[in-house]
Design a protein around this motif. Structure first.
Motif, PDB file in Angstrom:
ATOM      1  N   MET A   1      27.277  28.286  45.828  1.00 18.67           N
ATOM      2  CA  MET A   1      27.840  27.335  44.875  1.00 18.67           C
ATOM      3  C   MET A   1      27.788  27.884  43.454  1.00 18.67           C
ATOM      4  N   SER A   2      26.648  28.399  43.039  1.00 18.82           N
ATOM      5  CA  SER A   2      26.513  28.847  41.649  1.00 18.82           C
ATOM      6  C   SER A   2      27.375  30.080  41.384  1.00 18.82           C
ATOM      7  N   SER A   3      27.455  31.001  42.341  1.00 18.05           N
ATOM      8  CA  SER A   3      28.263  32.204  42.106  1.00 18.05           C
ATOM      9  C   SER A   3      29.743  31.850  42.073  1.00 18.05           C
ATOM     10  N   SER A   4      30.169  30.883  42.863  1.00 15.85           N
ATOM     11  CA  SER A   4      31.595  30.520  42.841  1.00 15.85           C
ATOM     12  C   SER A   4      31.934  29.841  41.517  1.00 15.85           C
ATOM     13  N   ILE A   5      31.023  29.034  40.994  1.00 15.45           N
ATOM     14  CA  ILE A   5      31.284  28.377  39.703  1.00 15.45           C
ATOM     15  C   ILE A   5      31.308  29.407  38.581  1.00 15.45           C
ATOM     16  N   ILE A   6      30.289  30.281  38.579  1.00 17.30           N
ATOM     17  CA  ILE A   6      30.180  31.249  37.478  1.00 17.30           C
ATOM     18  C   ILE A   6      31.321  32.244  37.514  1.00 17.30           C
TER      19      ILE A   6
ATOM     20  N   LEU B   1      15.342  36.127  53.006  1.00 20.17           N
ATOM     21  CA  LEU B   1      16.370  35.161  52.637  1.00 20.17           C
ATOM     22  C   LEU B   1      16.716  35.245  51.159  1.00 20.17           C
ATOM     23  N   LEU B   2      15.658  35.294  50.333  1.00 18.26           N
ATOM     24  CA  LEU B   2      15.888  35.240  48.876  1.00 18.26           C
ATOM     25  C   LEU B   2      16.444  36.540  48.336  1.00 18.26           C
ATOM     26  N   LEU B   3      15.997  37.674  48.926  1.00 21.45           N
ATOM     27  CA  LEU B   3      16.370  38.959  48.330  1.00 21.45           C
ATOM     28  C   LEU B   3      17.564  39.621  49.016  1.00 21.45           C
ATOM     29  N   ILE B   4      17.725  39.379  50.318  1.00 21.93           N
ATOM     30  CA  ILE B   4      18.817  40.079  51.015  1.00 21.93           C
ATOM     31  C   ILE B   4      19.958  39.120  51.383  1.00 21.93           C
ATOM     32  N   THR B   5      19.628  38.072  52.113  1.00 26.99           N
ATOM     33  CA  THR B   5      20.692  37.167  52.588  1.00 26.99           C
ATOM     34  C   THR B   5      21.426  36.503  51.429  1.00 26.99           C
ATOM     35  N   SER B   6      20.658  35.983  50.479  1.00 27.85           N
ATOM     36  CA  SER B   6      21.328  35.280  49.373  1.00 27.85           C
ATOM     37  C   SER B   6      22.097  36.266  48.504  1.00 27.85           C
ATOM     38  N   LEU B   7      21.637  37.510  48.387  1.00 25.63           N
ATOM     39  CA  LEU B   7      22.382  38.530  47.635  1.00 25.63           C
ATOM     40  C   LEU B   7      23.721  38.795  48.319  1.00 25.63           C
ATOM     41  N   ALA B   8      23.665  38.932  49.662  1.00 25.39           N
ATOM     42  CA  ALA B   8      24.893  39.173  50.415  1.00 25.39           C
ATOM     43  C   ALA B   8      25.874  38.006  50.249  1.00 25.39           C
ATOM     44  N   ILE B   9      25.344  36.788  50.353  1.00 23.01           N
ATOM     45  CA  ILE B   9      26.186  35.585  50.216  1.00 23.01           C
ATOM     46  C   ILE B   9      26.799  35.521  48.823  1.00 23.01           C
ATOM     47  N   THR B  10      25.993  35.871  47.814  1.00 24.07           N
ATOM     48  CA  THR B  10      26.463  35.829  46.425  1.00 24.07           C
ATOM     49  C   THR B  10      27.597  36.819  46.232  1.00 24.07           C
ATOM     50  N   ILE B  11      27.408  38.040  46.724  1.00 22.88           N
ATOM     51  CA  ILE B  11      28.447  39.069  46.558  1.00 22.88           C
ATOM     52  C   ILE B  11      29.730  38.630  47.258  1.00 22.88           C
ATOM     53  N   LEU B  12      29.595  38.097  48.484  1.00 22.55           N
ATOM     54  CA  LEU B  12      30.772  37.654  49.237  1.00 22.55           C
ATOM     55  C   LEU B  12      31.506  36.526  48.521  1.00 22.55           C
ATOM     56  N   SER B  13      30.731  35.541  48.107  1.00 19.28           N
ATOM     57  CA  SER B  13      31.325  34.373  47.446  1.00 19.28           C
ATOM     58  C   SER B  13      32.039  34.792  46.163  1.00 19.28           C
ATOM     59  N   THR B  14      31.393  35.646  45.367  1.00 18.67           N
ATOM     60  CA  THR B  14      31.993  36.120  44.105  1.00 18.67           C
ATOM     61  C   THR B  14      33.263  36.899  44.389  1.00 18.67           C
ATOM     62  N   THR B  15      33.204  37.771  45.381  1.00 21.22           N
ATOM     63  CA  THR B  15      34.369  38.594  45.720  1.00 21.22           C
ATOM     64  C   THR B  15      35.538  37.714  46.147  1.00 21.22           C
ATOM     65  N   PHE B  16      35.272  36.724  46.980  1.00 20.67           N
ATOM     66  CA  PHE B  16      36.338  35.815  47.430  1.00 20.67           C
ATOM     67  C   PHE B  16      36.988  35.107  46.249  1.00 20.67           C
ATOM     68  N   VAL B  17      36.133  34.601  45.354  1.00 21.02           N
ATOM     69  CA  VAL B  17      36.656  33.823  44.219  1.00 21.02           C
ATOM     70  C   VAL B  17      37.499  34.706  43.307  1.00 21.02           C
ATOM     71  N   ILE B  18      36.987  35.897  42.978  1.00 20.23           N
ATOM     72  CA  ILE B  18      37.718  36.754  42.043  1.00 20.23           C
ATOM     73  C   ILE B  18      38.988  37.285  42.704  1.00 20.23           C
ATOM     74  N   LYS B  19      38.922  37.555  44.004  1.00 18.06           N
ATOM     75  CA  LYS B  19      40.134  38.008  44.709  1.00 18.06           C
ATOM     76  C   LYS B  19      41.210  36.943  44.699  1.00 18.06           C
ATOM     77  N   SER B  20      40.773  35.687  44.811  1.00 18.75           N
ATOM     78  CA  SER B  20      41.756  34.602  44.868  1.00 18.75           C
ATOM     79  C   SER B  20      42.263  34.238  43.482  1.00 18.75           C
ATOM     80  N   SER B  21      41.703  34.868  42.437  1.00 15.85           N
ATOM     81  CA  SER B  21      42.073  34.501  41.072  1.00 15.85           C
ATOM     82  C   SER B  21      43.523  34.838  40.759  1.00 15.85           C
ATOM     83  N   LYS B  22      44.086  35.796  41.542  1.00 13.38           N
ATOM     84  CA  LYS B  22      45.486  36.176  41.323  1.00 13.38           C
ATOM     85  C   LYS B  22      46.394  34.972  41.539  1.00 13.38           C
ATOM     86  N   LYS B  23      46.051  34.190  42.588  1.00 14.63           N
ATOM     87  CA  LYS B  23      46.913  33.050  42.927  1.00 14.63           C
ATOM     88  C   LYS B  23      46.463  31.772  42.235  1.00 14.63           C
ATOM     89  N   SER B  24      45.257  31.766  41.693  1.00 11.26           N
ATOM     90  CA  SER B  24      44.722  30.526  41.129  1.00 11.26           C
ATOM     91  C   SER B  24      45.159  30.340  39.692  1.00 11.26           C
TER      92      SER B  24
END
Lengths: 313, 263
Positions: free
Chosen positions: B98-103, B178-201
């Motif tokens: 949630m926080s990475s997608s907002i930021i 969870l805090l150091l690996i899983t959440s890092l992976a989730i953050t990178i994925l979420s950020t990448t998805f959001v920025i990739k979709s920025s072309k159409k947004s």
């Protein structure tokens, strides 16, 4: 006789750009030499902003060739950005930062350290007469102030080419004049080339040394104003302020306001004949002026005509 | 990434920190999920007459078989431990998503909306470096928020557990992964998805919606845990987290190689 080849700042050849099915730039070619203040003039939708984006590498052309200082903006946009300063209508600054903070941020982006960034930011603020507003946030700036700050940002890294897309649009006459003064002063003091895109001809005429007219993606003509006027045989006018007592039909004088009259000038002899005739018929001549067509006159006639492109060097 | 792009990272960090509305937005859900909800549950379990048989369908079979051997106190501890060990960790996957997608939506599409992204494009920084700088800001904030909220939660929960007479909560290895690996992976994925979709947004809010692809599987995990359908061992957590991290980095590298001035 030594032939000196002018150094090219911008070179464009057969540039084509299409969006969906609309051809925005239709194989245009031109060169901007070092030190010129080049006016690229055309109405809204003519292709000026598209060209500015191509020169900055933000859009890729469909066909053609473009170089800025010998570097392709298509292949190396970041290298071109290091050498040029660009002001566009849509490139804004951060509203939550002050004028000075914005300039310091962009100075650091151009590689300056903290001290250099502050020094240079204050210097360019003085150049555009915005020093007193430096600590105000952008959200409290007027349109004119924002434009002047954007111009300051354009000058930050002392670029040798400055590309300006509609720098005076939306400004009152005084603000527009201030912008023009700042541009001209920068160009003179830094021996910079200026590429100015605008549809505001009276401001362009104040500072530009050479022009290209564009309409519907095609270049109509290129050259210095005097050469364009000569080549296309644009009329000069004689303006006479006089009290005329008799009908002077043979001279085809057109009455303007009050005692002012105008006639197309055929030759210099015509001036003395008209003055002589007015005086001999009992009238009084107060002033006589010969005026060449303005940039506006030339532009509107050529754009309307949509004639074939010719270049005057 | 060039050193000049670090100025963008610094500017964006100060921009987020100075944006009270944004800080409230990204802090609200973590506070509710990790401080308010666990506190309500622990107090409810402590004060009510709840017994293990009401959790019958949720618990693992070995515990159900020996249920009658537990005292009421032990049953309550088990219920609380189940919640802390199996449900709370999933919230620490939701928070960075949630926080990475907002930021990232704010820092990329938000700048596009305000016209400041174009000004950055006119600087002598490669567009890929601008992209990476924005991703960095999102990761720094999301990870920092996750870790800070985790520590605050640990302190708050342990005070509450101590006052109510229950055993302390000591996070295990799974929490670290969870805090150091899983959440890092989730953050990178979420950020990448959001920025990739920025072309159409067109707006930042629209760009945030693309993170729903990550939230959905996490919500499925929550439901699965409550329904007793999913049991995740520590080994599985480590393996899945590492695979997810490698995958997210690969997505990020691929996205950054395709980024252009039309984003």
């Amino acid at each position: 006789m030594k032939y000196l080849q002018k150094e090219k700042s911008i070179e464009v050849k057969n540039l084509v750009k299409q969006f969906d099915r609309k051809v925005v730039l239709n194989g245009i070619s031109f060169e901007v030499n070092k030190g010129e203040i080049y006016g690229f003039l055309g109405p809204n939708g003519a292709g000026k902003t598209t060209l500015v984006k191509i020169l900055n590498g933000l859009i890729k052309p469909d066909e053609g060739y473009v170089e800025v200082f010998g570097i392709s903006p298509v292949k190396y946009p970041d290298k071109v950005h290091a050498k040029i300063g660009t002001l566009t209508e849509t490139a804004n600054m951060y509203k939550y930062l002050t004028g000075l903070e914005n300039l310091m941020f962009f100075s650091k982006i151009f590689g300056m350290n903290d001290m250099q960034a502050k020094e240079r930011s204050l210097e360019v603020l003085k150049m555009v007469d915005m020093y007193d507003e430096k600590d105000k946030k952008i959200e409290f700036y007027s349109t004119g102030m924002e434009k002047r700050l954007s111009l300051a940002r354009t000058f930050l890294h002392s670029p040798k080419i400055v590309i300006l897309d509609e720098p005076t649009t939306g400004l009152d006459p005084e603000s527009a004049k201030n912008i023009n003064v700042a541009i001209k002063r920068y160009a003179e003091e830094n021996e910079a080339t200026v590429f100015l895109c605008t549809h505001q001809l009276r401001y362009a005429q104040d500072i530009c040394t050479k022009y290209a007219f564009i309409n519907n993606g095609n270049i109509i003509c290129i050259g210095e104003l005097g050469d364009i006027i000569k080549k296309y045989k644009f009329d000069k006018f004689i303006y006479i302020e006089a009290e005329i007592n008799h009908n002077l039909e043979e001279f085809n004088l057109t009455k303007l306001n009050g005692n002012e009259y105008r006639v197309i000038m055929k030759d210099k002899e015509q001036v003395s004949k008209i003055v002589e005739r007015i005086v001999l018929s009992g009238g009084k001549v107060y002033s006589v002026r010969i005026l060449e067509p303005s940039l506006e006159d030339v532009y509107f006639k050529l754009i309307k005509r949509g004639g074939a492109y010719e270049q005057f060097s | 990434m060039s050193n000049l792009a670090n100025e963008i990272v610094k500017k964006d960090i100060f921009s987020v920190l100075g944006n009270k509305r944004l800080i409230c937005l990204i802090s609200l859900v973590p506070v509710i999920l990790t401080l308010v909800m666990p506190s309500i549950l622990i107090i409810y379990v402590a004060k009510s007459n709840i017994e293990l048989d009401r959790f019958y369908s949720v618990l693992k079979q070995p515990i159900i078989d020996s249920m009658e051997n537990f005292t009421k106190y032990e049953q309550k501890e088990l219920i609380i431990a189940f919640f802390i060990d199996n449900i709370l960790p999933i919230f620490f996957l939701l928070i960075p998503t949630m926080s990475s997608s907002i930021i990232s939506a704010n820092s990329f599409v938000g700048e596009k909306e305000k016209g400041t992204l174009e000004t950055l494009y006119l600087s002598p920084i490669k567009v890929q470096d601008i992209f990476i700088a924005k991703v960095k800001v999102s990761i720094i904030f999301s990870m920092a928020l996750n870790i800070i909220v985790f520590f605050v939660m640990c302190i708050e929960l342990n005070i509450l557990l101590s006052v109510l007479g229950f055993q302390y909560f000591v996070p295990g290895v799974r929490w670290g992964i969870l805090l150091l690996i899983t959440s890092l992976a989730i953050t990178i994925l979420s950020t990448t998805f959001v920025i990739k979709s920025s072309k159409k947004s067109e707006t930042a809010e629209e760009a945030q919606q693309s993170a729903v692809f990550i939230i959905l599987p996490i919500m499925a995990l929550v439901v699965g845990q409550f329904a007793g359908l999913i049991f995740i061992s520590d080994l599985l957590v480590i393996v899945v987290s590492l695979v997810l991290l490698i995958f997210s980095l690969a997505m990020l590298i691929r996205a950054s190689s395709k980024v252009d001035y039309n984003c």
